[in-house]
Design a protein around this motif. Structure first.
Motif, PDB file in Angstrom:
ATOM      1  N   PRO A   1     -71.483  -9.628 -13.828  1.00 23.04           N
ATOM      2  CA  PRO A   1     -70.228  -8.975 -12.687  1.00 23.04           C
ATOM      3  C   PRO A   1     -70.596  -9.007 -11.810  1.00 23.04           C
ATOM      4  O   PRO A   1     -71.467  -8.716 -10.971  1.00 23.04           O
ATOM      5  CB  PRO A   1     -70.858  -7.323 -13.265  1.00 23.04           C
ATOM      6  N   GLY A   2     -69.514 -10.450 -11.499  1.00 28.26           N
ATOM      7  CA  GLY A   2     -69.422 -10.337 -10.034  1.00 28.26           C
ATOM      8  C   GLY A   2     -70.349 -11.266  -8.849  1.00 28.26           C
ATOM      9  O   GLY A   2     -70.696 -11.256  -7.708  1.00 28.26           O
ATOM     10  N   ARG A   3     -71.060 -11.966 -10.178  1.00 30.32           N
ATOM     11  CA  ARG A   3     -71.953 -13.092  -9.949  1.00 30.32           C
ATOM     12  C   ARG A   3     -72.156 -14.433 -10.489  1.00 30.32           C
ATOM     13  O   ARG A   3     -72.064 -13.989 -11.511  1.00 30.32           O
ATOM     14  CB  ARG A   3     -73.188 -12.788 -10.280  1.00 30.32           C
ATOM     15  N   ILE A   4     -72.606 -15.867 -10.214  1.00 35.17           N
ATOM     16  CA  ILE A   4     -72.682 -16.777 -10.789  1.00 35.17           C
ATOM     17  C   ILE A   4     -73.340 -17.612 -10.486  1.00 35.17           C
ATOM     18  O   ILE A   4     -73.502 -17.470  -9.112  1.00 35.17           O
ATOM     19  CB  ILE A   4     -70.738 -17.284 -10.799  1.00 35.17           C
ATOM     20  N   LEU A   5     -74.006 -18.873 -11.433  1.00 26.42           N
ATOM     21  CA  LEU A   5     -75.174 -19.326 -10.578  1.00 26.42           C
ATOM     22  C   LEU A   5     -74.391 -20.974 -11.853  1.00 26.42           C
ATOM     23  O   LEU A   5     -74.348 -20.928 -13.080  1.00 26.42           O
ATOM     24  CB  LEU A   5     -76.269 -18.993 -11.728  1.00 26.42           C
ATOM     25  N   LEU A   6     -74.032 -21.255 -10.868  1.00 27.46           N
ATOM     26  CA  LEU A   6     -74.065 -23.585 -11.639  1.00 27.46           C
ATOM     27  C   LEU A   6     -74.461 -24.189 -11.236  1.00 27.46           C
ATOM     28  O   LEU A   6     -75.101 -23.872  -9.668  1.00 27.46           O
ATOM     29  CB  LEU A   6     -72.409 -23.617 -11.550  1.00 27.46           C
ATOM     30  N   SER A   7     -74.801 -25.320 -12.024  1.00 28.55           N
ATOM     31  CA  SER A   7     -75.497 -26.703 -11.195  1.00 28.55           C
ATOM     32  C   SER A   7     -74.307 -27.727 -11.369  1.00 28.55           C
ATOM     33  O   SER A   7     -73.957 -27.785 -12.228  1.00 28.55           O
ATOM     34  CB  SER A   7     -76.844 -27.132 -12.985  1.00 28.55           C
ATOM     35  N   LEU A   8     -74.777 -28.457 -10.577  1.00 28.61           N
ATOM     36  CA  LEU A   8     -74.176 -29.203 -10.343  1.00 28.61           C
ATOM     37  C   LEU A   8     -74.989 -30.888  -9.996  1.00 28.61           C
ATOM     38  O   LEU A   8     -75.403 -31.234  -8.480  1.00 28.61           O
ATOM     39  CB  LEU A   8     -72.828 -29.581  -9.486  1.00 28.61           C
ATOM     40  N   PRO A   9     -75.581 -32.274 -11.060  1.00 27.80           N
ATOM     41  CA  PRO A   9     -76.105 -33.210 -10.694  1.00 27.80           C
ATOM     42  C   PRO A   9     -75.425 -33.956  -9.340  1.00 27.80           C
ATOM     43  O   PRO A   9     -73.774 -34.089  -9.770  1.00 27.80           O
ATOM     44  CB  PRO A   9     -76.222 -34.080 -12.121  1.00 27.80           C
TER      45      PRO A   9
ATOM     46  N   VAL B   1     -71.407 -17.848  -0.653  1.00 28.44           N
ATOM     47  CA  VAL B   1     -71.739 -18.492  -2.111  1.00 28.44           C
ATOM     48  C   VAL B   1     -72.836 -19.325  -1.214  1.00 28.44           C
ATOM     49  O   VAL B   1     -72.858 -19.752   0.598  1.00 28.44           O
ATOM     50  CB  VAL B   1     -70.303 -19.256  -1.824  1.00 28.44           C
ATOM     51  N   GLU B   2     -73.868 -19.550  -1.899  1.00 27.74           N
ATOM     52  CA  GLU B   2     -74.777 -20.915  -1.515  1.00 27.74           C
ATOM     53  C   GLU B   2     -74.939 -22.167  -1.945  1.00 27.74           C
ATOM     54  O   GLU B   2     -75.563 -21.474  -3.009  1.00 27.74           O
ATOM     55  CB  GLU B   2     -76.252 -20.079  -1.336  1.00 27.74           C
ATOM     56  N   VAL B   3     -75.321 -22.815  -1.495  1.00 29.10           N
ATOM     57  CA  VAL B   3     -75.042 -24.721  -2.280  1.00 29.10           C
ATOM     58  C   VAL B   3     -76.508 -24.687  -2.109  1.00 29.10           C
ATOM     59  O   VAL B   3     -77.436 -24.826  -0.482  1.00 29.10           O
ATOM     60  CB  VAL B   3     -74.200 -25.612  -2.047  1.00 29.10           C
ATOM     61  N   ARG B   4     -77.754 -24.950  -3.227  1.00 28.17           N
ATOM     62  CA  ARG B   4     -78.772 -25.806  -2.167  1.00 28.17           C
ATOM     63  C   ARG B   4     -79.084 -26.517  -3.291  1.00 28.17           C
ATOM     64  O   ARG B   4     -79.072 -26.960  -4.422  1.00 28.17           O
ATOM     65  CB  ARG B   4     -79.673 -24.367  -2.310  1.00 28.17           C
ATOM     66  N   VAL B   5     -80.915 -27.057  -2.701  1.00 20.86           N
ATOM     67  CA  VAL B   5     -80.897 -27.872  -3.846  1.00 20.86           C
ATOM     68  C   VAL B   5     -82.957 -27.277  -3.763  1.00 20.86           C
ATOM     69  O   VAL B   5     -83.397 -27.137  -2.526  1.00 20.86           O
ATOM     70  CB  VAL B   5     -81.145 -29.452  -3.460  1.00 20.86           C
ATOM     71  N   GLY B   6     -83.569 -26.766  -4.998  1.00 19.70           N
ATOM     72  CA  GLY B   6     -84.978 -26.060  -5.497  1.00 19.70           C
ATOM     73  C   GLY B   6     -84.469 -25.001  -4.190  1.00 19.70           C
ATOM     74  O   GLY B   6     -83.548 -24.080  -4.056  1.00 19.70           O
ATOM     75  N   ASP B   7     -85.301 -24.766  -3.157  1.00 25.10           N
ATOM     76  CA  ASP B   7     -85.250 -23.587  -2.179  1.00 25.10           C
ATOM     77  C   ASP B   7     -84.553 -24.406  -0.429  1.00 25.10           C
ATOM     78  O   ASP B   7     -84.717 -23.402   0.110  1.00 25.10           O
ATOM     79  CB  ASP B   7     -86.887 -23.418  -2.000  1.00 25.10           C
ATOM     80  N   LYS B   8     -84.522 -25.252  -0.876  1.00 22.37           N
ATOM     81  CA  LYS B   8     -83.745 -25.875   0.296  1.00 22.37           C
ATOM     82  C   LYS B   8     -81.557 -25.433   0.379  1.00 22.37           C
ATOM     83  O   LYS B   8     -81.351 -25.926  -0.596  1.00 22.37           O
ATOM     84  CB  LYS B   8     -83.473 -27.182   0.883  1.00 22.37           C
TER      85      LYS B   8
ATOM     86  N   ASP C   1     -80.099 -35.639  -6.316  1.00 21.56           N
ATOM     87  CA  ASP C   1     -80.136 -34.195  -6.996  1.00 21.56           C
ATOM     88  C   ASP C   1     -79.393 -33.378  -7.756  1.00 21.56           C
ATOM     89  O   ASP C   1     -78.691 -33.406  -7.813  1.00 21.56           O
ATOM     90  CB  ASP C   1     -80.178 -33.417  -5.066  1.00 21.56           C
ATOM     91  N   GLU C   2     -79.875 -32.245  -7.679  1.00 26.25           N
ATOM     92  CA  GLU C   2     -79.343 -31.542  -8.473  1.00 26.25           C
ATOM     93  C   GLU C   2     -79.267 -30.668  -7.811  1.00 26.25           C
ATOM     94  O   GLU C   2     -79.928 -29.324  -6.870  1.00 26.25           O
ATOM     95  CB  GLU C   2     -80.393 -30.714 -10.124  1.00 26.25           C
ATOM     96  N   LEU C   3     -78.053 -29.733  -7.444  1.00 25.85           N
ATOM     97  CA  LEU C   3     -76.884 -28.719  -6.996  1.00 25.85           C
ATOM     98  C   LEU C   3     -77.550 -27.852  -7.965  1.00 25.85           C
ATOM     99  O   LEU C   3     -77.025 -27.407  -8.749  1.00 25.85           O
ATOM    100  CB  LEU C   3     -75.688 -28.379  -5.907  1.00 25.85           C
ATOM    101  N   LEU C   4     -77.930 -26.432  -7.036  1.00 26.99           N
ATOM    102  CA  LEU C   4     -77.831 -24.698  -7.790  1.00 26.99           C
ATOM    103  C   LEU C   4     -76.675 -24.197  -6.637  1.00 26.99           C
ATOM    104  O   LEU C   4     -77.313 -23.927  -5.565  1.00 26.99           O
ATOM    105  CB  LEU C   4     -79.026 -24.036  -7.217  1.00 26.99           C
ATOM    106  N   VAL C   5     -76.340 -23.819  -7.175  1.00 34.26           N
ATOM    107  CA  VAL C   5     -74.518 -22.778  -6.115  1.00 34.26           C
ATOM    108  C   VAL C   5     -74.477 -21.793  -6.839  1.00 34.26           C
ATOM    109  O   VAL C   5     -74.496 -21.474  -7.884  1.00 34.26           O
ATOM    110  CB  VAL C   5     -73.483 -24.028  -6.722  1.00 34.26           C
TER     111      VAL C   5
ATOM    112  N   ALA D   1     -70.291 -29.842 -13.350  1.00 32.20           N
ATOM    113  CA  ALA D   1     -70.713 -28.691 -13.200  1.00 32.20           C
ATOM    114  C   ALA D   1     -71.528 -27.892 -14.316  1.00 32.20           C
ATOM    115  O   ALA D   1     -69.875 -27.844 -15.420  1.00 32.20           O
ATOM    116  CB  ALA D   1     -70.214 -28.490 -12.339  1.00 32.20           C
ATOM    117  N   LYS D   2     -71.728 -26.866 -14.471  1.00 32.05           N
ATOM    118  CA  LYS D   2     -72.314 -25.853 -15.263  1.00 32.05           C
ATOM    119  C   LYS D   2     -72.810 -24.733 -14.970  1.00 32.05           C
ATOM    120  O   LYS D   2     -73.307 -24.923 -14.246  1.00 32.05           O
ATOM    121  CB  LYS D   2     -73.384 -26.647 -16.450  1.00 32.05           C
TER     122      LYS D   2
END
Length: 143
Positions: A39-47, A122-129, A102-106, A32-33
């Protein structure tokens, strides 16, 4: 009054400490990267790779749960807090499937960080899904 925030170095330290102190997180989340922090927000990716897949060939639910838990810590750290608390409640709703490759965007967002409790969405998505939605409550009163 400005909102406190953590430096990129501080967040990297918190993330590495989280992985180093939890063998299961190191196994599941080591790829995960963090791709955005404010402040109060994180976006990470996980293949998604083979260790993330269940017997049905789709993303294992424990991965979304681990991401929800880990993002709670990172979101609190992103506010500049040095104490990121302990979990009191964690809930995950599984909405759709994701597959290997797939690449997760979290995305984790602070709903409220009070004197004793922090509430993280927390929202876990692939693209817009949307794949999963989680909520994480942490006791932060010891800071």
């Amino acid at each position: 009054m400005s909102t406190p925030t953590a430096s990129a170095d501080t967040l990297a330290h918190v993330w590495n400490r989280t992985l180093d102190n939890s063998p299961i997180y190191k196994f599941i989340l080591s790829e995960a990267k963090i791709i955005h922090a404010s402040p109060g927000r994180i976006l990470l990716s996980l293949p998604i790779s083979a260790p993330h897949i269940n017997s049905k060939g789709i993303l294992h639910g424990v991965v979304s749960a681990a991401l929800t838990d880990a993002l709670g810590t990172l979101v609190i750290a992103a506010t500049g807090a040095t104490y990121t608390g302990v979990s009191t409640d964690l809930h995950v709703s599984y909405l759709s499937a994701a597959k290997e490759g797939d690449e997760l965007l979290v995305e984790g967002k602070a709903r409220k960080i009070g004197k004793t409790l922090a509430f993280i969405g927390v929202e876990v998505r692939v693209g817009d899904k949307s794949v999963a939605e989680g909520s994480h409550t942490k006791f932060v009163g010891g800071r």
